[in-house]
Design a protein around this motif. Structure first.
Motif, PDB file in Angstrom:
ATOM      1  N   ALA A  68      10.283  -6.536   3.624  1.00 29.53           N
ATOM      2  CA  ALA A  68       9.235  -7.550   3.770  1.00 29.53           C
ATOM      3  C   ALA A  68       8.038  -6.974   4.525  1.00 29.53           C
ATOM      4  CB  ALA A  68       9.778  -8.779   4.486  1.00 29.53           C
ATOM      5  N   ALA A  69       8.290  -6.152   5.541  1.00 30.06           N
ATOM      6  CA  ALA A  69       7.197  -5.534   6.294  1.00 30.06           C
ATOM      7  C   ALA A  69       6.395  -4.580   5.418  1.00 30.06           C
ATOM      8  CB  ALA A  69       7.751  -4.799   7.514  1.00 30.06           C
ATOM      9  N   VAL A  70       7.071  -3.833   4.564  1.00 27.61           N
ATOM     10  CA  VAL A  70       6.374  -2.915   3.656  1.00 27.61           C
ATOM     11  C   VAL A  70       5.521  -3.702   2.672  1.00 27.61           C
ATOM     12  CG1 VAL A  70       6.732  -1.274   1.769  1.00 27.61           C
ATOM     13  CG2 VAL A  70       8.018  -1.027   3.884  1.00 27.61           C
ATOM     14  N   LEU A  71       6.066  -4.780   2.109  1.00 28.08           N
ATOM     15  CA  LEU A  71       5.294  -5.600   1.169  1.00 28.08           C
ATOM     16  C   LEU A  71       4.088  -6.238   1.856  1.00 28.08           C
ATOM     17  CD1 LEU A  71       8.114  -7.316  -0.898  1.00 28.08           C
ATOM     18  CD2 LEU A  71       6.503  -5.579  -1.668  1.00 28.08           C
ATOM     19  N   PHE A  72       4.268  -6.722   3.080  1.00 25.68           N
ATOM     20  CA  PHE A  72       3.165  -7.317   3.823  1.00 25.68           C
ATOM     21  C   PHE A  72       2.075  -6.278   4.096  1.00 25.68           C
ATOM     22  CE2 PHE A  72       1.121  -8.169   7.928  1.00 25.68           C
ATOM     23  CZ  PHE A  72       0.483  -9.362   7.617  1.00 25.68           C
ATOM     24  N   THR A  73       2.481  -5.085   4.498  1.00 20.39           N
ATOM     25  CA  THR A  73       1.512  -4.023   4.772  1.00 20.39           C
ATOM     26  C   THR A  73       0.757  -3.624   3.510  1.00 20.39           C
ATOM     27  OG1 THR A  73       2.976  -3.213   6.514  1.00 20.39           O
ATOM     28  CG2 THR A  73       1.255  -1.721   5.758  1.00 20.39           C
ATOM     29  N   ALA A  74       1.448  -3.538   2.387  1.00 19.41           N
ATOM     30  CA  ALA A  74       0.790  -3.201   1.121  1.00 19.41           C
ATOM     31  C   ALA A  74      -0.207  -4.281   0.718  1.00 19.41           C
ATOM     32  CB  ALA A  74       1.829  -3.008   0.023  1.00 19.41           C
ATOM     33  N   ALA A  75       0.181  -5.548   0.853  1.00 12.42           N
ATOM     34  CA  ALA A  75      -0.737  -6.642   0.512  1.00 12.42           C
ATOM     35  C   ALA A  75      -1.936  -6.653   1.441  1.00 12.42           C
ATOM     36  CB  ALA A  75       0.003  -7.976   0.581  1.00 12.42           C
ATOM     37  N   LEU A  76      -1.720  -6.399   2.717  1.00 17.27           N
ATOM     38  CA  LEU A  76      -2.820  -6.340   3.672  1.00 17.27           C
ATOM     39  C   LEU A  76      -3.771  -5.201   3.332  1.00 17.27           C
ATOM     40  CD1 LEU A  76      -4.001  -7.497   6.318  1.00 17.27           C
ATOM     41  CD2 LEU A  76      -2.614  -5.801   7.523  1.00 17.27           C
ATOM     42  N   GLY A  77      -3.227  -4.044   2.993  1.00 18.64           N
ATOM     43  CA  GLY A  77      -4.060  -2.901   2.619  1.00 18.64           C
ATOM     44  C   GLY A  77      -4.890  -3.171   1.377  1.00 18.64           C
ATOM     45  N   VAL A  78      -4.275  -3.773   0.371  1.00 22.55           N
ATOM     46  CA  VAL A  78      -5.012  -4.093  -0.858  1.00 22.55           C
ATOM     47  C   VAL A  78      -6.112  -5.108  -0.579  1.00 22.55           C
ATOM     48  CG1 VAL A  78      -4.803  -5.208  -3.122  1.00 22.55           C
ATOM     49  CG2 VAL A  78      -3.145  -3.480  -2.418  1.00 22.55           C
ATOM     50  N   SER A  79      -5.817  -6.116   0.230  1.00 19.59           N
ATOM     51  CA  SER A  79      -6.840  -7.125   0.532  1.00 19.59           C
ATOM     52  C   SER A  79      -7.983  -6.524   1.341  1.00 19.59           C
ATOM     53  CB  SER A  79      -6.222  -8.316   1.265  1.00 19.59           C
ATOM     54  OG  SER A  79      -5.768  -7.914   2.537  1.00 19.59           O
ATOM     55  N   LEU A  80      -7.697  -5.572   2.217  1.00 18.46           N
ATOM     56  CA  LEU A  80      -8.768  -4.927   2.976  1.00 18.46           C
ATOM     57  C   LEU A  80      -9.633  -4.039   2.082  1.00 18.46           C
ATOM     58  CD1 LEU A  80      -6.985  -3.957   6.307  1.00 18.46           C
ATOM     59  CD2 LEU A  80      -8.744  -5.688   5.975  1.00 18.46           C
ATOM     60  N   VAL A  81      -9.010  -3.380   1.124  1.00 17.96           N
ATOM     61  CA  VAL A  81      -9.772  -2.510   0.232  1.00 17.96           C
ATOM     62  C   VAL A  81     -10.631  -3.335  -0.720  1.00 17.96           C
ATOM     63  CG1 VAL A  81      -9.538  -0.884  -1.690  1.00 17.96           C
ATOM     64  CG2 VAL A  81      -8.190  -0.564   0.382  1.00 17.96           C
ATOM     65  N   LEU A  82     -10.125  -4.459  -1.191  1.00 16.79           N
ATOM     66  CA  LEU A  82     -10.820  -5.233  -2.215  1.00 16.79           C
ATOM     67  C   LEU A  82     -11.706  -6.349  -1.649  1.00 16.79           C
ATOM     68  CD1 LEU A  82      -8.010  -5.558  -4.890  1.00 16.79           C
ATOM     69  CD2 LEU A  82      -9.917  -3.931  -4.809  1.00 16.79           C
ATOM     70  N   ARG A  83     -11.769  -6.485  -0.349  1.00 17.95           N
ATOM     71  CA  ARG A  83     -12.569  -7.575   0.208  1.00 17.95           C
ATOM     72  C   ARG A  83     -14.063  -7.304   0.039  1.00 17.95           C
ATOM     73  NH1 ARG A  83     -14.154  -6.684   6.069  1.00 17.95           N
ATOM     74  NH2 ARG A  83     -13.688  -4.489   6.357  1.00 17.95           N
ATOM     75  N   LYS A  84     -14.826  -8.372   0.033  1.00 21.24           N
ATOM     76  CA  LYS A  84     -16.278  -8.247  -0.074  1.00 21.24           C
ATOM     77  C   LYS A  84     -16.844  -8.113   1.333  1.00 21.24           C
ATOM     78  CE  LYS A  84     -16.913 -10.750  -4.331  1.00 21.24           C
ATOM     79  NZ  LYS A  84     -17.631 -11.814  -5.021  1.00 21.24           N
ATOM     80  N   ARG A  85     -17.775  -7.199   1.468  1.00 25.08           N
ATOM     81  CA  ARG A  85     -18.400  -7.015   2.773  1.00 25.08           C
ATOM     82  C   ARG A  85     -19.704  -7.777   2.821  1.00 25.08           C
ATOM     83  NH1 ARG A  85     -17.729  -0.559   3.820  1.00 25.08           N
ATOM     84  NH2 ARG A  85     -15.467  -0.534   3.676  1.00 25.08           N
TER      85      ARG A  85
END
Length: 88
Positions: A68-85
C-alpha cells in the motif's frame, strides 16, 4: 530506415515473448500443508471468517502495508509530475 528498424525490433520482441510463454510450465499445485493450517486455524487465530482476509491482513499484514505504501508513493509521484503549475 527507421520504420523498418521499428518493425524488426517489434517482431523480435513478439517472438521472444512467444518463446518465453510457450516455455512456461504450470504444475499441479496439489495441496500444501500450509493450506490446511490456514484453513483450520485462521478463524481461531485472527477472528476473521474469511481465510483470504485473514492471510492478507493478519498473517501478511506488514507485506500488505508495504504494498500500500508503494502504491501511495507511486500515485503521489504521478500526481506531482502531472500537476499544473501556476505561473506567478
Amino acid at each position: 530506415m527507421r520504420r523498418n528498424l521499428s518493425i524488426i525490433i517489434t517482431i523480435l520482441m513478439v517472438g521472444m515473448l512467444g518463446v518465453i510463454v510457450t516455455g512456461l510450465t504450470f504444475g499441479d499445485p496439489g495441496e500444501h500443508p500450509m493450506d490446511r493450517y490456514f484453513i483450520e486455524n485462521s478463524q481461531i487465530e485472527s477472528g476473521a471468517n474469511n481465510v483470504v482476509a485473514a492471510v492478507l491482513f493478519d498473517y501478511r499484514g506488514f507485506d500488505t502495508l508495504g504494498e500500500a505504501a508503494v502504491l501511495f508513493t507511486a500515485a503521489l509521484g504521478v500526481s506531482l509530475v502531472l500537476r499544473k503549475r501556476r505561473d506567478d
